[in-house]
Design an enzyme around this catalytic site. Structure first.
Site, PDB file in Angstrom:
ATOM      1  N   LYS A  61       0.873  -1.164   0.180  1.00  0.00           N
ATOM      2  CA  LYS A  61      -0.021  -0.088   0.144  1.00  0.00           C
ATOM      3  C   LYS A  61       0.815   1.110  -0.077  1.00  0.00           C
ATOM      4  O   LYS A  61       2.014   1.188   0.399  1.00  0.00           O
ATOM      5  CB  LYS A  61      -0.944  -0.198   1.344  1.00  0.00           C
ATOM      6  CG  LYS A  61      -2.178   1.007   1.058  1.00  0.00           C
ATOM      7  CD  LYS A  61      -3.308   0.210   0.417  1.00  0.00           C
ATOM      8  CE  LYS A  61      -4.638   1.247   0.238  1.00  0.00           C
ATOM      9  NZ  LYS A  61      -5.698   0.218  -0.125  1.00  0.00           N
ATOM     10  N   ASP A 119      -6.845   4.297  -4.428  1.00  0.00           N
ATOM     11  CA  ASP A 119      -7.710   3.998  -3.366  1.00  0.00           C
ATOM     12  C   ASP A 119      -8.358   5.526  -2.777  1.00  0.00           C
ATOM     13  O   ASP A 119      -8.482   6.161  -4.168  1.00  0.00           O
ATOM     14  CB  ASP A 119      -6.833   3.687  -2.243  1.00  0.00           C
ATOM     15  CG  ASP A 119      -7.526   3.195  -0.822  1.00  0.00           C
ATOM     16  OD1 ASP A 119      -7.843   2.168  -0.723  1.00  0.00           O
ATOM     17  OD2 ASP A 119      -7.468   4.069   0.146  1.00  0.00           O
TER      18      ASP A 119
HETATM   19  P1  NDP Z   1     -12.842   7.599  -3.190  1.00  0.00           P
HETATM   20  O1  NDP Z   1     -11.806   8.836  -2.946  1.00  0.00           O
HETATM   21  O2  NDP Z   1     -13.439   7.609  -4.478  1.00  0.00           O
HETATM   22  O3  NDP Z   1     -14.072   7.861  -2.051  1.00  0.00           O
HETATM   23  C1  NDP Z   1     -13.980   8.190  -0.879  1.00  0.00           C
HETATM   24  C2  NDP Z   1     -15.248   8.406  -0.298  1.00  0.00           C
HETATM   25  O4  NDP Z   1     -15.371   8.264   1.236  1.00  0.00           O
HETATM   26  C3  NDP Z   1     -15.493  10.074  -0.332  1.00  0.00           C
HETATM   27  O5  NDP Z   1     -17.106  10.260  -0.326  1.00  0.00           O
HETATM   28  C4  NDP Z   1     -14.980  10.712   0.937  1.00  0.00           C
HETATM   29  O6  NDP Z   1     -15.660  11.965   1.097  1.00  0.00           O
HETATM   30  C5  NDP Z   1     -15.340   9.773   2.136  1.00  0.00           C
HETATM   31  N1  NDP Z   1     -14.285   9.635   3.190  1.00  0.00           N
HETATM   32  C6  NDP Z   1     -12.920   9.649   2.830  1.00  0.00           C
HETATM   33  N2  NDP Z   1     -12.272   9.814   3.675  1.00  0.00           N
HETATM   34  C7  NDP Z   1     -13.034  10.504   4.817  1.00  0.00           C
HETATM   35  C8  NDP Z   1     -12.943  10.616   6.130  1.00  0.00           C
HETATM   36  N3  NDP Z   1     -11.837  10.579   6.687  1.00  0.00           N
HETATM   37  N4  NDP Z   1     -14.222  10.916   6.874  1.00  0.00           N
HETATM   38  C9  NDP Z   1     -15.508  10.861   6.097  1.00  0.00           C
HETATM   39  N5  NDP Z   1     -15.564  10.707   4.844  1.00  0.00           N
HETATM   40  C10 NDP Z   1     -14.426  10.340   4.143  1.00  0.00           C
HETATM   41  O7  NDP Z   1     -12.361   6.321  -2.320  1.00  0.00           O
HETATM   42  P2  NDP Z   1     -12.852   4.917  -2.718  1.00  0.00           P
HETATM   43  O8  NDP Z   1     -14.142   4.981  -2.941  1.00  0.00           O
HETATM   44  O9  NDP Z   1     -11.830   4.223  -3.704  1.00  0.00           O
HETATM   45  O10 NDP Z   1     -12.534   4.397  -1.214  1.00  0.00           O
HETATM   46  C11 NDP Z   1     -13.436   4.237  -0.238  1.00  0.00           C
HETATM   47  C12 NDP Z   1     -12.985   3.230   0.790  1.00  0.00           C
HETATM   48  O11 NDP Z   1     -12.901   1.637  -0.031  1.00  0.00           O
HETATM   49  C13 NDP Z   1     -11.683   3.258   1.454  1.00  0.00           C
HETATM   50  O12 NDP Z   1     -11.674   2.582   2.672  1.00  0.00           O
HETATM   51  C14 NDP Z   1     -10.864   2.431   0.429  1.00  0.00           C
HETATM   52  O13 NDP Z   1      -9.882   1.916   1.370  1.00  0.00           O
HETATM   53  C15 NDP Z   1     -11.762   1.243   0.303  1.00  0.00           C
HETATM   54  N6  NDP Z   1     -11.550   0.387  -0.829  1.00  0.00           N
HETATM   55  C16 NDP Z   1     -11.262   0.967  -2.045  1.00  0.00           C
HETATM   56  C17 NDP Z   1     -11.052   0.169  -3.272  1.00  0.00           C
HETATM   57  C18 NDP Z   1     -10.971   0.645  -4.603  1.00  0.00           C
HETATM   58  O14 NDP Z   1     -10.926  -0.182  -5.606  1.00  0.00           O
HETATM   59  N7  NDP Z   1     -11.012   1.766  -4.703  1.00  0.00           N
HETATM   60  C19 NDP Z   1     -10.821  -1.638  -2.860  1.00  0.00           C
HETATM   61  C20 NDP Z   1     -10.750  -1.832  -1.633  1.00  0.00           C
HETATM   62  C21 NDP Z   1     -11.389  -0.840  -0.735  1.00  0.00           C
HETATM   63  P3  NDP Z   1     -14.802  13.263   0.881  1.00  0.00           P
HETATM   64  O15 NDP Z   1     -14.835  13.570  -0.575  1.00  0.00           O
HETATM   65  O16 NDP Z   1     -15.579  14.292   1.796  1.00  0.00           O
HETATM   66  O17 NDP Z   1     -13.343  12.939   1.181  1.00  0.00           O
HETATM   67  O1  2IT Z   2      -7.860  -1.588  -0.733  1.00  0.00           O
HETATM   68  C1  2IT Z   2      -7.764  -2.098  -2.044  1.00  0.00           C
HETATM   69  O2  2IT Z   2      -7.864  -3.256  -2.075  1.00  0.00           O
HETATM   70  C2  2IT Z   2      -7.699  -1.183  -3.005  1.00  0.00           C
HETATM   71  N1  2IT Z   2      -7.616  -0.208  -2.738  1.00  0.00           N
HETATM   72  C3  2IT Z   2      -7.543  -1.816  -4.333  1.00  0.00           C
HETATM   73  C4  2IT Z   2      -5.837  -2.158  -4.543  1.00  0.00           C
HETATM   74  C5  2IT Z   2      -5.796  -2.772  -6.014  1.00  0.00           C
HETATM   75  O3  2IT Z   2      -4.343  -3.015  -6.055  1.00  0.00           O
HETATM   76  O4  2IT Z   2      -6.640  -2.660  -6.797  1.00  0.00           O
END
Ligand code: NDP
Ligand code: 2IT
Length: 464
Positions: free
Chosen positions: A137, A177
């Site tokens: 990561k 992420d």
């Molecule tokens: P994005 O940046 O696309 O979206 C994040 C969302 O979460 C936004 O709405 C953001 O609001 C909100 N958010 C982030 N940080 C905070 C915080 N500290 N407090 C309140 N709201 C918050 O990210 P993803 O959708 O990609 O990721 C969301 C979650 O999913 C994370 O935990 C990530 O690790 C996990 N994840 C993502 C994967 C992927 O493929 N993208 C895979 C597996 C897990 P704002 O815009 O106001 O910051």
């Molecule tokens: O938390 C996660 O699994 C991710 N943000 C996706 C990682 C990836 O390599 O696709």
């Protein structure tokens, strides 16, 4: 063949406790890392009594120690010509079963401990996907919010100028992420290609015209909903007609909402860091298109939804509250998809009080340890993050496979493989939980199922 050293005299419980004490002492001020390790270790109690060889080989001390941690300066010029300095990181946690693999997070809260928790979780998650990927990561405390495209590009170019010497398609393959989506992956890939003069699958989540995989943007959300369907199937139930709470409004949330609609469920909330939208009429496809445009194109705030759809309610974030009102809305299923520790014990109690039947974690470690315990004690269907959100990285693995073969699969082919992987992950967690004497406890199932493959590979490969 295993490396057997001093067999030790400690009972497994004492061994785990002593390693936990040393993790806290050696990694002070990293509470999220301690939390992630404590949860996995708690499940491993059930394993070590059956497998003393892991203890003899000091597997726990080895698995909590990153193989490599890279920290670097990221200097860049903002649009005013001022110098800005951020900190960049890559945690190369474990490569026992494949190249390091995992996302990059750009968010002002990013620090070493948060990335180590994410890298640690990633090791077990990637193991569960059935694909050959190690865990890593990275990211930066850079905040993309309010920055121009040019500023984001200059930052990404500076970040990659250092990161490029540590990564490669067979070494370490980053992805997105929080705060890292298609735009950022494009800028990062462009700079890697320029510096290395190589067009390779060094990043996943690439654009469809230049090596990306169909379904990768959708995969985490879709996969989480497929996992929820598998959990419900064990109760002969489906998502049809279920009221669903979704938090966040980014990549994972958007495609969670889309797949919930495909399967006949009714999503009624989304959120961002400024507040919660509650739409009692449900978020339909047209409203979802509004959210996607608002967040991915306009890069606006979710409160605009309530200005546009008058029956929706916006509840601004109140930092004085020790709970989030989103988790106090009556519903059948919850899909936390924003960030770590967004469900506290109070939130979990509110969800349970309102009769929640299922929690499937799209975000990484969204529930505190106390909240997790409440869900497990209540015996609801609880899909922990490292299993439920593994569809994203699994589809990254499929992107790597397509890049290696220099071809691309259809949308249907990738979606079908993703769906089958989520079914396999659920089955592995479900059966492992039963085998280790805690039927229905998918936290134990995921932690143990993920651990065994990595631990056995580490034993086979000697003391490295
Ligand atoms: P994005 O940046 O696309 O979206 C994040 C969302 O979460 C936004 O709405 C953001 O609001 C909100 N958010 C982030 N940080 C905070 C915080 N500290 N407090 C309140 N709201 C918050 O990210 P993803 O959708 O990609 O990721 C969301 C979650 O999913 C994370 O935990 C990530 O690790 C996990 N994840 C993502 C994967 C992927 O493929 N993208 C895979 C597996 C897990 P704002 O815009 O106001 O910051
Ligand atoms: O938390 C996660 O699994 C991710 N943000 C996706 C990682 C990836 O390599 O696709």
């Amino acid at each position: 063949m295993s490396v057997l050293t001093h067999p030790g005299v400690k009972a497994p419980g004492d061994y785990i406790e002593s390693v936990m004490i040393s993790v806290k002492a050696k990694n002070p001020a990293e509470p999220e890392f301690h939390q992630a390790v404590a949860e996995v270790f708690d499940s491993l109690r059930l394993v070590l009594s059956k497998h003393p060889e892991y203890q003899s080989a000091r597997l726990l001390e080895r698995i909590v120690e990153p193989e490599r941690v890279i920290m670097f300066r990221v200097p860049w010029f903002d649009d005013q010509g001022e110098i800005q300095i951020n900190r960049g990181f890559r945690i190369e946690m474990n490569s026992a079963i494949g190249p390091y693999k995992g996302g990059l997070r750009f968010h002002p809260s990013v620090n070493l401990g948060i990335l180590k928790f994410l890298a640690f979780e990633q090791v077990f998650k990637n193991s569960l996907t059935t694909l050959p990927m190690g865990g890593g990561k990275g990211g930066s405390d850079f905040d993309p919010k309010g920055k121009s495209d040019n500023e984001v590009m200059r930052f990404c170019q500076s970040f990659m100028t250092e990161l490029q010497r540590h990564i490669g398609p067979d070494t370490d393959v980053p992805a997105g992420d929080i705060g890292v989506g298609g735009r950022e992956i494009g800028f990062l890939f462009g700079q890697y290609k320029r510096l290395r003069n190589e067009f390779t699958g060094v990043l996943t989540g690439k654009g469809l015209g230049w090596g990306g995989s169909l379904i990768r943007p959708e995969a985490t959300g879709y996969g989480c909903v497929y996992f929820a369907s598998e959990m419900l199937k064990t109760k002969k139930d489906t998502l049809e007609g279920k009221l669903c709470l979704v938090s966040g409004s980014g990549n994972v949330s958007q495609y969670t909402v889309e797949k919930l609609l495909d399967l006949g469920a009714k999503p009624i909330t989304v959120s961002d860091s400024n507040g919660v939208i509650y739409d009692p009429d449900g978020i339909d496809r047209e409203k979802l298109a509004f959210i996607i445009d608002l967040k991915n194109v306009k890069r606006g705030r979710i409160r605009d939804y309530a200005d546009h759809y008058k029956k929706a309610i916006f509840m601004p974030t109140d930092i004085k509250l020790e709970h989030n009102p989103l988790w106090n809305i009556k519903a059948d299923c919850a899909f936390p998809s924003a960030t770590q520790n967004e469900i506290t014990a109070k939130d979990a109690a509110n969800l349970l009080k309102n009769g929640i039947k299922l929690v499937a974690e799209g975000a990484n470690m969204p529930s505190t340890l106390d909240a997790t315990k409440l869900f497990l004690d209540a015996k609801i269907l609880y899909g922990p993050a490292k299993a439920a959100n593994a569809g994203g990285v699994a589809t990254s693995g499929l992107e790597m496979a397509q890049n290696s073969a220099r071809l691309s699969w259809t949308r249907e082919e990738v979606d079908d493989r993703l769906h089958k992987i989520m079914i396999a992950i659920h089955r592995n967690c479900f059966e492992t939980a039963e085998k280790y004497g805690t039927p229905g406890n998918l936290v134990n199932g995921a932690n143990i199922g993920g651990f065994l493959k990595v631990a056995n590979a580490m034993l086979d490969q000697g003391l490295v």
